[in-house]
Design an enzyme around this catalytic site. Structure first.
Site, PDB file in Angstrom:
ATOM      1  N   ASP A   1      -8.728  -4.471  -6.036  1.00  0.00           N
ATOM      2  CA  ASP A   1      -8.254  -3.725  -4.861  1.00  0.00           C
ATOM      3  C   ASP A   1      -9.059  -2.433  -4.700  1.00  0.00           C
ATOM      4  O   ASP A   1      -9.106  -1.605  -5.605  1.00  0.00           O
ATOM      5  CB  ASP A   1      -6.775  -3.383  -5.034  1.00  0.00           C
ATOM      6  CG  ASP A   1      -6.109  -2.994  -3.730  1.00  0.00           C
ATOM      7  OD1 ASP A   1      -6.685  -2.168  -2.990  1.00  0.00           O
ATOM      8  OD2 ASP A   1      -5.005  -3.505  -3.450  1.00  0.00           O
TER       9      ASP A   1
ATOM     10  N   SER B   1       0.839  -1.195   0.000  1.00  0.00           N
ATOM     11  CA  SER B   1       0.000   0.000   0.000  1.00  0.00           C
ATOM     12  C   SER B   1       0.879   1.253   0.000  1.00  0.00           C
ATOM     13  O   SER B   1       1.710   1.416  -0.895  1.00  0.00           O
ATOM     14  CB  SER B   1      -0.951  -0.058   1.200  1.00  0.00           C
ATOM     15  OG  SER B   1      -2.006   0.873   1.060  1.00  0.00           O
TER      16      SER B   1
ATOM     17  N   HIS C   1      -7.413  -5.902  -0.606  1.00  0.00           N
ATOM     18  CA  HIS C   1      -6.283  -4.983  -0.649  1.00  0.00           C
ATOM     19  C   HIS C   1      -4.993  -5.788  -0.618  1.00  0.00           C
ATOM     20  O   HIS C   1      -4.635  -6.393   0.392  1.00  0.00           O
ATOM     21  CB  HIS C   1      -6.374  -4.046   0.559  1.00  0.00           C
ATOM     22  CG  HIS C   1      -5.407  -2.915   0.533  1.00  0.00           C
ATOM     23  ND1 HIS C   1      -5.100  -2.223  -0.617  1.00  0.00           N
ATOM     24  CD2 HIS C   1      -4.680  -2.333   1.537  1.00  0.00           C
ATOM     25  CE1 HIS C   1      -4.237  -1.263  -0.325  1.00  0.00           C
ATOM     26  NE2 HIS C   1      -3.963  -1.313   0.973  1.00  0.00           N
TER      27      HIS C   1
END
Length: 513
Positions: free
Chosen positions: A452, A226, A482
Site C-alpha cells: 500500500d 484509508s 491502496h
C-alpha cells in the site's frame, strides 16, 4: 489515450461550489431530540459539484434504486441544542430476507474529504455479498460535499493553486509557495469561517453515533477505508460499547504525527513505484518506459526535473508542470489496475504530451473535464488542519528534506513541502495524533496491504495495538495498491465477509497472498 470516464469511475474513492458561508447550517437553535428524527428517504439526485458532479446513481443490479436523505446534526457538539447542519446520506436496502438483516453497514471511503454519497454507488457491486444482510449506507462527512461543504477558492484560482511549484528550490520559490498557501487558507477562512472549527474527526465520529441511533441500530456496524480507519478508530475510542462488527482496510497509523505520516507516505509511494518499475520490466514484452527497473525510475526523475523548468502541453490551455506530473504519478500508484495508464502517460510525456498525467492529476484533485472542482481539496485541508496540532515552518522543512529525499527521490520533496499547508491555518489543531484506544469494544478486523503506497502496511499493526488487546485483530494481504478488499482477493474477502456476515473473527496474524 485511456477512456476518461472509465478512469474517473475507477478512482472515485481516491479522488473524490456551495453558495453562502456554510451550506446546510440552520439559523435557529433547536429544541427537539435529534436522536428521534425520522429520515425521509427519496430517490437520489445527481451528485452536486461539491460531491464531484456526474449523473444520478444507476439502479442496483437487482433493479432497486439508491435512496438519499439528510440527517440533522449539531453544528457544535459542545452546544448540541444550538444551530444544526445537514448530513447527506445514501443507502441501498438489503437484498436479502428481512429476517436475516443485521442492520446498517456504514462506509467511509477516506480522504479525508471524499464524498461517500457519490462513492458508494460507484463500488456498490463490490459489496453485493454484504448487502445480503445489511443496508449499505454512506454519507458525506461534515465539511464534505452536501454536508455543509467547506468552500475555499473558485475553480479558476484552484487551477493556479494546483499548478504552483510544490518543491521550491530557492528563497524566491519558497516565498511564492508560502504566499499561495496563505492565500488559500485565507480564502477558506473568508468563505467557511463558521464551519472550520467543527470539522474535526471527533465531530464526524459523534455524527456517526447519532446516525447509528437515527438508523435504528443498537451498535454501529462499520467499514472504514484509508482515513475511514482513523475515523473508525476515533469512534471506537469515544463509543467503545457501541461498536458492532467493524472492518478497517488500508489502515492509517494512529501513532504518527502529520510529519511522520508524510514521511511514511514518501516511503510507501516509493515502494509502489519500485514495484511498478519491476513489474514493467518483468513482462515478456519490452517495457516501453525503461530497460531496467532503475532505468524506469531514473527516467521518471529526469522527466520531473525537466518539468520543473519547462512544462509541456497538458490539457489545453494548461501545461503539465512538475507538481501536476508528480500528482498524476502518485494517483496511478493507488492501484495496480492503473499501472497501464501510468506507462502510457509516461510514454506520452517523454514525447512531449502531458495529457494522461494531467488527467490523473485532475482526478487526484477532484477536477472534472468541465474544469469544475469538487470540494475534496478544501475539505481535506480543513479536516487535517483541524485535527493535526503541529505547525511547520519553512526552516523546519528545509532541515528535514534530507530524510524525506532518502525515503523517496521522486516524492520526498513534494511530501515534505506539503507540511506547510497548515502553517497559517486559522483554527488550531486538536492533537499530535488521534486517540483510538477502545477498551471494551467488540473485535475490529484490521487489514493491512504490504504494497500500500498511501497507508503503509506498518500502520495496520500500529492500529491493532493501539485499539487494545482483544480489540484489534490484524490480517495481512500481500498485494499491491491502496486497500485489500477491493483487490477481490478471495482470502481477504472470505475473512472480511465471514466476520461482517457471520461474526466469525479470523485468527490474528492471518496472511492472505
Amino acid at each position: 489515450m485511456p477512456n476518461p470516464s472509465r478512469l474517473r469511475a475507477a478512482v472515485t474513492a481516491a479522488a473524490l461550489l456551495l453558495s453562502s458561508v456554510v451550506a446546510g447550517c440552520g439559523d435557529d437553535a433547536q429544541d427537539e431530540d435529534l436522536t428521534a428524527q425520522k429520515l425521509s428517504w427519496k430517490d437520489c439526485p445527481a451528485p452536486s459539484q461539491a460531491e464531484g458532479g456526474g449523473s444520478a446513481p444507476s439502479p442496483l443490479p437487482d433493479g432497486d434504486e439508491w435512496q438519499c436523505a439528510t440527517m440533522k446534526a449539531p453544528l457544535d457538539w459542545d452546544d448540541p441544542k444550538g444551530d444544526t447542519i445537514d448530513i447527506a446520506l445514501i443507502r441501498a436496502r438489503t437484498s436479502g430476507d428481512e429476517r436475516d438483516r443485521i442492520g446498517s453497514l456504514v462506509f467511509n471511503f477516506g480522504g479525508p474529504g471524499g464524498s461517500g454519497v457519490s462513492t458508494l454507488p460507484a463500488f456498490g457491486e463490490e459489496y453485493a455479498a454484504l448487502r445480503t444482510r445489511y443496508d449499505l449506507v454512506s454519507f458525506d462527512p461534515r465539511g464534505v460535499g452536501r454536508s455543509a461543504g467547506v468552500r475555499c477558492e473558485n475553480d479558476q484560482r484552484l487551477d493556479a493553486y494546483f499548478q504552483q511549484d510544490g518543491t521550491p528550490d530557492d528563497a524566491v520559490e519558497r516565498t511564492a509557495l508560502l504566499e499561495h498557501t496563505k492565500d488559500f487558507n485565507a480564502a477558506c477562512e473568508k468563505n467557511a469561517k463558521k464551519m472550520l472549527p467543527h470539522v474535526r474527526t471527533t465531530d464526524a465520529a459523534r455524527d456517526m453515533d447519532l446516525m447509528r441511533q437515527v438508523l435504528g441500530d443498537d451498535r454501529l456496524h462499520y467499514f472504514g477505508v484509508s482515513y475511514g480507519t482513523e475515523l473508525g478508530g476515533v469512534y471506537a475510542h469515544l463509543f467503545p460499547r457501541n461498536v458492532g462488527r467493524a472492518v478497517f482496510d488500508a489502515v492509517v497509523d494512529p501513532t504518527q504525527t502529520s510529519e511522520q505520516g508524510s514521511l511514511g507516505q514518501a516511503k510507501g509511494f516509493q515502494l509502489a513505484l519500485d514495484n511498478f518499475a519491476e513489474d514493467c520490466v518483468s513482462k515478456t514484452e519490452d517495457c516501453p518506459v525503461g530497460d531496467t527497473a532503475q532505468d524506469v525510475k531514473d527516467r521518471i526523475a529526469r522527466l520531473l526535473e525537466s518539468l520543473d523548468g519547462k512544462p509541456i502541453p497538458g490539457i489545453f490551455p494548461r501545461e503539465l508542470t512538475q507538481s501536476a506530473a508528480t500528482n498524476g504519478i502518485a494517483q496511478a500508484l493507488y492501484s495496480k489496475d492503473f499501472w497501464e495508464y501510468l506507462t502510457e502517460g509516461l510514454e506520452q510525456a517523454y514525447a512531449g504530451d502531458g495529457k494522461i498525467l494531467m488527467l490523473l492529476s485532475d482526478l487526484m484533485n477532484g477536477r472534472n473535464e468541465n474544469g469544475e472542482y469538487s470540494n475534496i481539496a478544501a475539505a481535506n485541508i480543513s479536516i487535517n488542519c483541524a485535527d493535526d496540532k503541529p505547525r511547520y515552518s519553512t526552516a523546519y522543512v528545509q532541515r528535514r528534506l534530507p530524510e524525506f529525499r532518502a525515503a523517496s527521490s521522486v516524492f520526498g520533496d513534494f511530501l515534505a513541502w506539503g507540511m506547510v499547508s497548515c502553517t497559517d491555518w486559522p483554527v488550531p489543531g486538536a492533537a499530535d495524533h488521534p486517540d483510538v484506544s477502545a477498551p471494551g469494544s467488540a473485535p475490529i478486523l484490521v487489514v493491512g496491504n504490504t504494497g500500500d503506497p498511501a497507508t503503509p502496511y506498518e500502520g495496520a499493526r500500529k492500529m491493532a495495538a493501539a485499539l487494545g488487546h482483544g480489540v484489534g485483530v490484524e490480517l495481512t494481504y500481500q498485494g499491491q495498491g491502496h486497500g485489500a478488499y477491493g483487490s477481490k482477493n478471495p482470502c481477504v474477502q472470505t475473512a472480511v465477509n465471514g466476520y461482517l456476515l457471520n461474526g466469525k473473527v479470523p485468527a490474528a496474524g492471518t496472511v492472505c497472498s
